[in-house]
Design an enzyme around this catalytic site. Sequence first.
Site, PDB file in Angstrom:
ATOM      1  CB  SER A 189      -6.553  -6.772   2.856  1.00 54.95           C
ATOM      2  OG  SER A 189      -6.469  -5.587   3.634  1.00 54.95           O
ATOM      3  CG  LEU A 190      -2.056  -9.911   4.569  1.00 61.88           C
ATOM      4  CD1 LEU A 190      -1.279 -11.076   3.949  1.00 61.88           C
ATOM      5  CD2 LEU A 190      -2.057 -10.014   6.080  1.00 61.88           C
ATOM      6  CB  CYS A 191      -0.655  -3.138   4.068  1.00 61.53           C
ATOM      7  SG  CYS A 191      -1.267  -2.469   5.626  1.00 61.53           S
ATOM      8  CG  ASN A 192       0.161  -6.726  -1.547  1.00 63.15           C
ATOM      9  OD1 ASN A 192      -0.400  -6.692  -2.637  1.00 63.15           O
ATOM     10  ND2 ASN A 192       1.464  -6.905  -1.421  1.00 63.15           N
ATOM     11  CB  THR A 242      -0.929   0.003   1.230  1.00 62.11           C
ATOM     12  OG1 THR A 242      -1.831  -1.106   1.134  1.00 62.11           O
ATOM     13  CG2 THR A 242      -1.736   1.283   1.316  1.00 62.11           C
TER      14      THR A 242
END
Length: 842
Positions: A400-403, A127
């Site tokens: 969502s793991l910043c991706n 992100t």
Amino acid sequence: MAQNLDAQYNAAVERFRSEEFPMIRVDSIYLDHAGTTLCPKSLLEAFARDMAGNLYGNPHSASNSSQLSTSRIEDIRLQALQLFGASPDEFDLVFVANATAGIKLVSESLRARDGGFGFLYHQASHTSLVGVREEAQSSICLSEDETEELLAGSTTSLDLVTRSPPGAVLLAYTAQSNFDGRRYPLTWADKVRRAHASGCTPICTLLDAASFVSTSPLHLGESKAAPDFTVLSFYKIFGFPDLGALIVRKQAWHLFESRKYFGGGTVDMVVNFKESWHAPKNGFLHERLEDGTLPIHNILALGSAIKIHQGLFGPMRTVSSHATFLAQEMITNLQNLHHSNGEKVCTLYSPYPKPNVDGNGWNQGPIIAFNICTSNGSWVSLGEFEKLASLRDINIRTGSLCNPGGIAIALALEPWEMKRNFSAGLRCGADNDMALGKPTGVIRASLGAMSTTSDVDRFVAFIVEFFCDDGAASRDLQTPRVQPSLASGEAELCVDSLTIYPIKSCAGYSIPHGKQWQVRPEGLAWDREWCLLHRGSGQALSQKRYPKMALIKPVVDLESGRLAVGYLGEPIPYLPERVSVPLSHDPSVFRPSTYVSAAPSRVCGDQVATKIYHDDELNEFFSKAIGVPCVLARFPPGSQHGDAQRSSKARLQKHQITTDQESDVQEVHPGSGTTTDSTWGNDKSQNILLSNESPILLINLASVDALNQEIKSRKGSSAVRIPTSAFRANVVLRRTDESRPDGAQGLPYAEERWRGLTIGNQTYTMLGACRRCQMVCVDQVTGCRGDEPFSTLSKTRRFDGKVFFGVHMAWGPGSPSNNVVAARGDVAYPTIEVGERVLVHV
């Protein structure tokens, strides 16, 4: 040979891990190294000795202490460059807060150039890389195929971001996806530079190496083939210090010339009176970009970190081999898990690590992204997984793991789906993580230098214990849809006890026998009308995070008209024996409403306009008692208006639907975030105060007894009886005639099939089963946390991937038998009493 070497490495880590990493308790498993790895104790000790034994000053001075700081910082800067195979003759290293700060520094500098810049970024970008597009004149997210075309010389994507000629074009990509661990060629920078060398607009490259360097060596080598900018975070390698770096090719220094801002230490002269003029430092690039005083102590700690890490684990290639071996083991073991019906337990999104074609490194890092399926093919909620992982002290990442690109590709989420999910209230980290039966996030296990084979084995065993259906007892129960046998209205139950919880998540107050207690549409009088708010965030505190809240004991004193509160824990110096507040709605005890509106409170995800008490001594009592800076707040009946209104979230669950109720249940329109809901009962949503889901929570003693029997059968003599207080119910029911054969009402969990109850002469509507979390494991007497009863509930009371125990209900004036009497303009609500007979409506 490789396995023998890894066995030696693993044995060495096992020998020193308890000494060097005491924060990893015997029963703990740490699997979030992609977030941050752990810091060895010897590093902290070495840093402490350095601080105690040397006098370090501000580098901007000329004193001996300042010169010592300057000398050490430059030595460590060189060590860091050498760590990544970067010659100081060809690269410079700028210390920044973290990788994101380095990315932001690059984007702000390029934005200041004439024409700004165009931006191309790979779909697997974090992100923090994606956010650069907001600084660019134009931007494009590149798929795998589009990236290959660009590297081969295609100008299709390039043309789209150069229609209005920018000052530069930036290509950003990651060396290793923080989402699933996939690695991307480090040669891309050289390839794109060669392929577009004759272009009119220069292409510069930004490599996000933060995830990659945590367990793998990075060798930038010759600058002509290296990325122009490389960003990373040292805490991902060493655990400490919290520091990042931006490594810049000297050929790219000119790209910072248009940067506007300057801070202390980056200029040789500044004129600000009568004229505005300054002369930037013209030596090394870092001298112009490191604004203000450097984080001196973090940089000094980095020197110790490099030395200690190499002493413990050896070269990074050894760490890489070990972490890769563990990743292979975990992927293999998870892939081989099957339910008794042959269905796979895990859906993996990370490929099996293999050596790169050129023999240099691996195509996959030690990150494993996956989801879990039940034996009937439905997805296990991430929230339920996290509850069980927390119960077993497994530290792991979900969401969502910043991706955004990685999650969209793995879960086949289209942009319209992601927007719909957002509109429906789904957020990363929220408890609701399913949209129409489809997951919105994943589970990520990541391994590090101090991970061991035991970590992998115990984690896989955890998956088997809680999520693998062996056929003996289904992990996701499918209750038969049967018609209850007893006629509606047969009396067999009575109210065993009544409890209210005046302060949310604190101890309960038991309603005395013979005392008639008022019932309101929002619940029992005084129940969950107060809460403790964190002073900084405004978030309501709960036992889930602060179990000591169970030791805060409120008492409703109707004679004095006050709520008295004491603390039942170990004595705390200068803590008053008790404090109290009026039960009446006295406005003088609260902060002004304008003060409250500046910092809205949040309760279970809802924004609530609470009234905060201004008494500092009162608030200090609660802060000292639980060791958290907090304030007491109130949300009394009548506060529910506008955006501050809270409504019941309870609903009929699939497993509760009996044959004759099927026609009463309808599907909810897509986008609601739910799949089914009940249409019988009150057609208006129930208002609630500060309870999680509903006005009133009820449990049945027959169900508590059955659960305790189940725990005893599983744990034998080590089993400890779970009291009713663990479930924090308002109403507890029991059989009136224990000698009678079991009927429908006497059966454990029969309450989940009831439509309603008549208690005394008042009717209550059942709203749905109560979804449980690990908070039921907090001992309400001691404030200590165990693993029961949630561990057993998750194996015996899981439906549709969620764990349930007890039922929600509500009283409402809409029922014919519920009469509300108005006297002198005041509403006289009905009452409930311990011992009252209960009629069941089925």
